[in-house]
Write an enzyme that holds these catalytic residues in place. Structure first.
Site, short mmCIF file in Angstrom:
data_model
loop_
_atom_site.label_atom_id
_atom_site.label_comp_id
_atom_site.label_asym_id
_atom_site.label_seq_id
_atom_site.Cartn_x
_atom_site.Cartn_y
_atom_site.Cartn_z
CE1 TYR A 177 -3.75 -2.32 5.40
CE2 TYR A 177 -3.01 -0.11 4.83
CZ TYR A 177 -3.53 -1.34 4.46
OH TYR A 177 -3.80 -1.59 3.14
CB SER B 102 -0.88 0.00 1.25
OG SER B 102 -1.54 1.24 1.39
N1 LIG Z 1 -8.78 -0.91 -0.30
C1 LIG Z 1 -7.75 -0.07 -0.25
O1 LIG Z 1 -7.91 1.16 -0.23
C2 LIG Z 1 -6.35 -0.62 -0.26
C3 LIG Z 1 -5.33 0.30 -0.45
C4 LIG Z 1 -4.03 -0.16 -0.45
C5 LIG Z 1 -3.76 -1.50 -0.28
N2 LIG Z 1 -4.78 -2.36 -0.08
C6 LIG Z 1 -4.44 -3.77 0.12
O2 LIG Z 1 -5.07 -4.53 -0.87
C7 LIG Z 1 -5.26 -5.87 -0.39
C8 LIG Z 1 -6.70 -6.28 -0.66
O3 LIG Z 1 -7.55 -5.45 0.12
P1 LIG Z 1 -9.02 -5.06 -0.37
O4 LIG Z 1 -9.09 -3.60 -0.38
O5 LIG Z 1 -9.36 -5.83 -1.57
O6 LIG Z 1 -9.86 -5.53 0.91
P2 LIG Z 1 -10.94 -6.66 1.14
O7 LIG Z 1 -12.03 -6.55 0.14
O8 LIG Z 1 -11.27 -6.57 2.58
O9 LIG Z 1 -10.14 -8.01 0.82
C9 LIG Z 1 -9.26 -8.58 1.74
C10 LIG Z 1 -9.11 -10.04 1.36
O10 LIG Z 1 -8.20 -10.65 2.29
C11 LIG Z 1 -8.78 -11.88 2.72
N3 LIG Z 1 -8.26 -12.25 4.04
C12 LIG Z 1 -8.24 -11.49 5.16
N4 LIG Z 1 -7.73 -12.19 6.18
C13 LIG Z 1 -7.41 -13.42 5.68
C14 LIG Z 1 -6.87 -14.59 6.23
N5 LIG Z 1 -6.54 -14.67 7.54
N6 LIG Z 1 -6.69 -15.67 5.44
C15 LIG Z 1 -7.02 -15.62 4.12
N7 LIG Z 1 -7.54 -14.53 3.54
C16 LIG Z 1 -7.74 -13.45 4.31
C17 LIG Z 1 -10.28 -11.60 2.73
O11 LIG Z 1 -11.03 -12.79 2.63
P3 LIG Z 1 -11.73 -13.60 3.81
O12 LIG Z 1 -12.29 -12.61 4.78
O13 LIG Z 1 -12.75 -14.40 3.09
O14 LIG Z 1 -10.66 -14.46 4.40
C18 LIG Z 1 -10.43 -10.81 1.44
O15 LIG Z 1 -10.51 -11.70 0.34
C19 LIG Z 1 -4.89 -5.84 1.08
O16 LIG Z 1 -3.60 -6.36 1.25
C20 LIG Z 1 -4.93 -4.37 1.43
O17 LIG Z 1 -4.09 -4.05 2.51
C21 LIG Z 1 -6.07 -1.96 -0.07
#
Ligand SMILES: NC(=O)c1ccc[n+]([C@@H]2O[C@H](COP(=O)([O-])OP(=O)(O)OC[C@H]3O[C@@H](n4cnc5c(N)ncnc54)[C@H](OP(=O)(O)O)[C@@H]3O)[C@@H](O)[C@H]2O)c1
Length: 244
Positions: free
Chosen positions: A146, A133
């Site tokens: 985070y 991120s």
């Molecule tokens: N959204 C943003 O603004 C943003 C910005 C920068 C970076 N990111 C990064 O992008 C990535 C994806 O995030 P997102 O925004 O797509 O959020 P999200 O929709 O909440 O997706 C997170 C994913 O991680 C999985 N997960 C969480 N804990 C887990 C575990 N213990 N074992 C296996 N899977 C797990 C969740 O699935 P389950 O709950 O089904 O396990 C879900 O599929 C993350 O690394 C986040 O830090 C996001």
């Protein structure tokens, strides 16, 4: 690099960026396996086009079994995308929440890396895509836990890129800005330049095809990524001081 025919494992694909990326890579001809904890969400996404391998990445033995199953189902592994992540805003410093970030974002990523690196080394090829991120580039209040894990991911992925290069393995670091997903839906602060998950997925797929080492998006956040490290520490603290 063509994505057609590549065997891709996306970890963290039950929602958000990982789910959208699974769709984009499938549309570009990749063979995709999807993992996360919520099996029903994975099955809804996968239909009969993708392999579904539920796993909790905090369980190292389960991740090893899942990697084995993915390789069996896809007939090998060319690309792994590590998108699973955890975010909670800290209002007070809280060691338990800090640990939760470490468990998912760092140890969880390490468990996945341990499961795939030996296979890729044996094959003499592979691409590891880690979703970090822009929050890992400088410290911001509320993101102490985070941001620390995201900064550590950036360092970890860079070290792996250097070390694994001679083994034929490339490492891609993705630093998204704000993306409209479950992770951000309850945030109560401004999220400038936010993009949708499908837009984020396209940027990531394009970056993999172009063999970029680091993918930062949207462009405004790429500018931020270039400038942020140049801001002196005291000025940074003044710029982002919380309002009373
Ligand atoms: N959204 C943003 O603004 C943003 C910005 C920068 C970076 N990111 C990064 O992008 C990535 C994806 O995030 P997102 O925004 O797509 O959020 P999200 O929709 O909440 O997706 C997170 C994913 O991680 C999985 N997960 C969480 N804990 C887990 C575990 N213990 N074992 C296996 N899977 C797990 C969740 O699935 P389950 O709950 O089904 O396990 C879900 O599929 C993350 O690394 C986040 O830090 C996001």
């Amino acid at each position: 690099m063509e994505l057609t025919g590549r065997r891709v494992w996306i970890v963290g694909a039950s929602s958000g960026i990982g789910a959208a990326l699974a769709g984009v890579l499938d549309a570009r001809g990749a063979h995709v396996a999807v993992s996360a904890r919520r099996e029903s969400a994975l099955r809804d996404l996968a239909g009969d086009r993708m392999a579904v391998v539920p796993v909790d990445i905090t369980d190292a033995a389960a991740v090893r079994r899942a990697a084995h199953q993915v390789v069996e189902e896809l007939g090998g592994l060319d690309i792994v995308v590590l998108s699973a992540g955890y975010w909670k805003q800290l209002t007070e410093f809280d060691a338990e929440s800090f640990q939760q970030h470490l468990d998912v974002n760092l140890s969880g990523m390490a468990n996945c890396l341990e499961a795939v690196i030996p296979r890729m080394q044996a094959a003499g090829a592979g691409i590891i895509v880690g979703i970090s991120s822009v929050a890992g580039l400088r410290g911001l209040p509320g993101a102490e836990a985070y941001g620390a894990t995201k900064a550590a991911q950036i360092n970890l992925l860079e070290a792996l890129r250097v070390g694994l290069q001679p083994k034929g393995i490339d490492v891609v670091t993705v630093c998204p800005g704000f993306v409209d997903t479950e992770m951000t839906e309850t945030n109560q602060f401004p999220m400038p330049f936010m993009v949708t998950a499908p837009v984020a997925a396209r940027m990531i797929a394009d970056g993999i095809e172009k063999q970029k080492a680091r993918i930062v998006f949207p462009w405004q956040m790429e500018v931020f990524a270039q400038l942020a490290p140049l801001v002196p520490d005291r000025l940074w603290a003044r710029l982002f001081r919380p309002k009373k």
